[in-house]
Design a protein around this motif. Structure first.
Motif, PDB file in Angstrom:
ATOM      1  N   ALA A 186       3.827 -29.763  35.696  1.00 49.94           N
ATOM      2  CA  ALA A 186       5.055 -30.309  36.304  1.00 49.94           C
ATOM      3  C   ALA A 186       4.960 -31.823  36.426  1.00 49.94           C
ATOM      4  CB  ALA A 186       5.278 -29.672  37.664  1.00 49.94           C
ATOM      5  N   GLU A 187       3.747 -32.310  36.722  1.00 53.26           N
ATOM      6  CA  GLU A 187       3.563 -33.755  36.889  1.00 53.26           C
ATOM      7  C   GLU A 187       3.803 -34.493  35.562  1.00 53.26           C
ATOM      8  OE1 GLU A 187      -0.113 -36.176  38.530  1.00 53.26           O
ATOM      9  OE2 GLU A 187       0.342 -34.331  39.638  1.00 53.26           O
ATOM     10  N   ALA A 188       3.221 -33.910  34.486  1.00 52.95           N
ATOM     11  CA  ALA A 188       3.398 -34.542  33.160  1.00 52.95           C
ATOM     12  C   ALA A 188       4.871 -34.536  32.776  1.00 52.95           C
ATOM     13  CB  ALA A 188       2.564 -33.802  32.124  1.00 52.95           C
ATOM     14  N   VAL A 189       5.556 -33.430  33.066  1.00 49.73           N
ATOM     15  CA  VAL A 189       6.985 -33.347  32.725  1.00 49.73           C
ATOM     16  C   VAL A 189       7.760 -34.390  33.528  1.00 49.73           C
ATOM     17  CG1 VAL A 189       9.041 -31.890  32.743  1.00 49.73           C
ATOM     18  CG2 VAL A 189       6.860 -30.927  32.026  1.00 49.73           C
ATOM     19  N   SER A 190       7.383 -34.528  34.818  1.00 53.32           N
ATOM     20  CA  SER A 190       8.057 -35.529  35.668  1.00 53.32           C
ATOM     21  C   SER A 190       7.936 -36.924  35.084  1.00 53.32           C
ATOM     22  CB  SER A 190       7.394 -35.534  37.048  1.00 53.32           C
ATOM     23  OG  SER A 190       8.277 -35.092  37.996  1.00 53.32           O
ATOM     24  N   TRP A 199      24.782 -42.730  33.194  1.00 52.84           N
ATOM     25  CA  TRP A 199      24.511 -41.331  32.855  1.00 52.84           C
ATOM     26  C   TRP A 199      23.186 -40.833  33.395  1.00 52.84           C
ATOM     27  CZ3 TRP A 199      26.055 -43.858  27.858  1.00 52.84           C
ATOM     28  CH2 TRP A 199      27.436 -43.855  27.731  1.00 52.84           C
ATOM     29  N   ARG A 200      22.550 -41.636  34.243  1.00 53.71           N
ATOM     30  CA  ARG A 200      21.257 -41.182  34.753  1.00 53.71           C
ATOM     31  C   ARG A 200      21.414 -39.991  35.671  1.00 53.71           C
ATOM     32  NH1 ARG A 200      18.447 -46.973  35.564  1.00 53.71           N
ATOM     33  NH2 ARG A 200      18.333 -47.297  33.347  1.00 53.71           N
ATOM     34  N   VAL A 201      20.479 -39.059  35.589  1.00 46.92           N
ATOM     35  CA  VAL A 201      20.545 -37.905  36.486  1.00 46.92           C
ATOM     36  C   VAL A 201      20.020 -38.316  37.840  1.00 46.92           C
ATOM     37  CG1 VAL A 201      20.431 -36.129  34.729  1.00 46.92           C
ATOM     38  CG2 VAL A 201      18.322 -37.109  35.588  1.00 46.92           C
ATOM     39  N   ALA A 202      20.484 -37.597  38.863  1.00 46.11           N
ATOM     40  CA  ALA A 202      20.178 -38.025  40.219  1.00 46.11           C
ATOM     41  C   ALA A 202      18.714 -37.786  40.596  1.00 46.11           C
ATOM     42  CB  ALA A 202      21.104 -37.308  41.187  1.00 46.11           C
ATOM     43  N   ASP A 203      18.139 -36.701  40.128  1.00 45.99           N
ATOM     44  CA  ASP A 203      16.838 -36.303  40.657  1.00 45.99           C
ATOM     45  C   ASP A 203      15.879 -35.931  39.518  1.00 45.99           C
ATOM     46  OD1 ASP A 203      14.701 -35.174  41.877  1.00 45.99           O
ATOM     47  OD2 ASP A 203      15.837 -33.700  43.037  1.00 45.99           O
ATOM     48  N   PRO A 204      14.991 -36.863  39.131  1.00 43.94           N
ATOM     49  CA  PRO A 204      14.076 -36.567  38.019  1.00 43.94           C
ATOM     50  C   PRO A 204      13.188 -35.344  38.267  1.00 43.94           C
ATOM     51  CG  PRO A 204      14.020 -38.901  38.578  1.00 43.94           C
ATOM     52  CD  PRO A 204      14.842 -38.239  39.627  1.00 43.94           C
ATOM     53  N   ARG A 205      12.831 -35.076  39.542  1.00 42.77           N
ATOM     54  CA  ARG A 205      11.960 -33.914  39.810  1.00 42.77           C
ATOM     55  C   ARG A 205      12.724 -32.612  39.521  1.00 42.77           C
ATOM     56  NH1 ARG A 205       7.109 -35.055  41.191  1.00 42.77           N
ATOM     57  NH2 ARG A 205       6.603 -32.849  41.357  1.00 42.77           N
TER      58      ARG A 205
END
Ligand code: SF4
Length: 338
Positions: free
Chosen positions: A4-8, A22-28
């Protein structure tokens, strides 16, 4: 599977490539969705393909990112029961044509293409009547029915080689007029009639905007896609397909900044591959003019739904598929240039 950390981390990098609007609000949350999608894809023995113009987070969820032909060929090699094509309709059709017997899903059926829609089987038949004896070369950005009525297909990467390889001198090039005119300039020995279609995402760009960007980045290398108009191609240092842009960057080891005249999401791949270089959209804006609305119709929620509900399955009429496959295979027999 990535942690999950690498994906984050990759999502945070993807966010940097995305215009602020167009940025998403929450990268996590995005990272969590990507993990879920990867698990669903594994459970379904699905391969996830994403075109270079897809949203950065969709590119991060995919197994392969590339141009339409490259992806269809990746699908051929992959040992997968299901192909999920994150791109537009004609691309999913090509994947279906080149992978008969496999399930091909397009996560949003509204993801069409204005360029592909600019030619219909009826209009092509009229042009063929008007220009008898011409070999019909059709850009891969077209429907299966149009490909089926063509002698050979081409991509922006191999269009020049395809036209040069034809035994006859008379060519009808469809549907992109900018690509067709550029090819005609590269192969002056052929008489090329060019159909009047265009990609609005590229065709909207003007030299005045690019001049403005150049003025702000002295010494920058201009890389343009051949779907751009003649005025843009005339000022470009490199003219190449999306897949050829990586090699174009490598040809300029001394350059720090590149002005890129194609759909803004390609910058995500360029930034990932060349983190020490600076890439700027050529529209003098945030990429808002170089924005393909069709390519942005697939987001992570649509991709997740596609895997869960098996939607939307792409079917191609068998006769059209057989003839279109022939036109695609003739093209693949021609060696690919840059
Ligand atoms: S960028 Fe242009 S050619 Fe590509 S899918 Fe969008 S409208 Fe079609």
């Amino acid at each position: 599977m990535k942690s999950a950390e690498a994906v984050s981390e990759v999502v945070a990098a993807a966010e940097e490539s995305t215009p602020a609007l167009w940025r998403v609000a929450d990268p996590r949350e995005t990272a969590r969705k990507i993990e879920e999608i990867r698990a669903l894809a594994a459970a379904r023995h699905a391969v996830l393909l994403a075109h270079n113009y897809q949203l950065p987070e969709v590119q991060e969820a995919a197994d392969f990112v590339g141009d339409s032909l490259g992806l269809a060929l990746e699908a051929r090699k992959a040992d997968a029961e299901v192909i999920v094509f994150c791109g537009v309709h004609f691309m999913a059709e090509s994947a279906r044509i080149l992978n008969p017997g496999r399930t091909v899903l397009l996560p949003n059926l509204s993801a069409g293409c204005a360029l592909a829609d600019s030619i219909t089987p009826e209009s092509l038949l009229k042009w063929k009547e008007r220009y008898p004896g011409h070999t019909v070369v059709t850009y891969i950005n077209s429907s299966a029915e149009v490909k089926a009525l063509s002698d050979i297909c081409c991509t922006s990467a191999n269009a020049v080689s395809v036209v040069r390889s034809l035994p006859g001198d008379k060519v009808l090039f469809t549907p992109d007029r900018n690509l067709g005119r550029w090819v005609a300039g590269q192969v002056p020995e052929k008489q090329i009639v060019v159909y009047d279609g265009a990609c609005p995402t590229h065709d909207v760009l003007r030299d005045a905007s690019v001049e403005k960007v150049k003025a702000g980045h002295p010494g920058a290398v201009v890389i343009a896609h051949p779907e751009c108009r003649e005025d843009i191609l005339a000022m470009a240092d490199e003219i190449c397909s999306t897949s050829g842009m990586t090699d174009a960057v490598k040809r300029h080891p001394e350059a720090r900044t590149f002005i890129v005249a194609t759909e803004w999401a390609l910058l995500h791949q360029l930034k990932k591959r060349f983190p020490d270089r600076h890439f700027v959209p050529a529209d003098g804006c945030i990429g808002c003019r170089l924005h393909c609305p069709y390519m942005k119709m697939i987001d992570l929620d649509a991709l997740r739904r596609s895997l869960l509900e098996n939607v939307f399955e792409i079917e191609v009429d068998e006769e059209d598929a057989a003839l279109a496959r022939l036109a695609l295979e003739r093209m693949m027999a021609v060696p690919r240039d840059r």
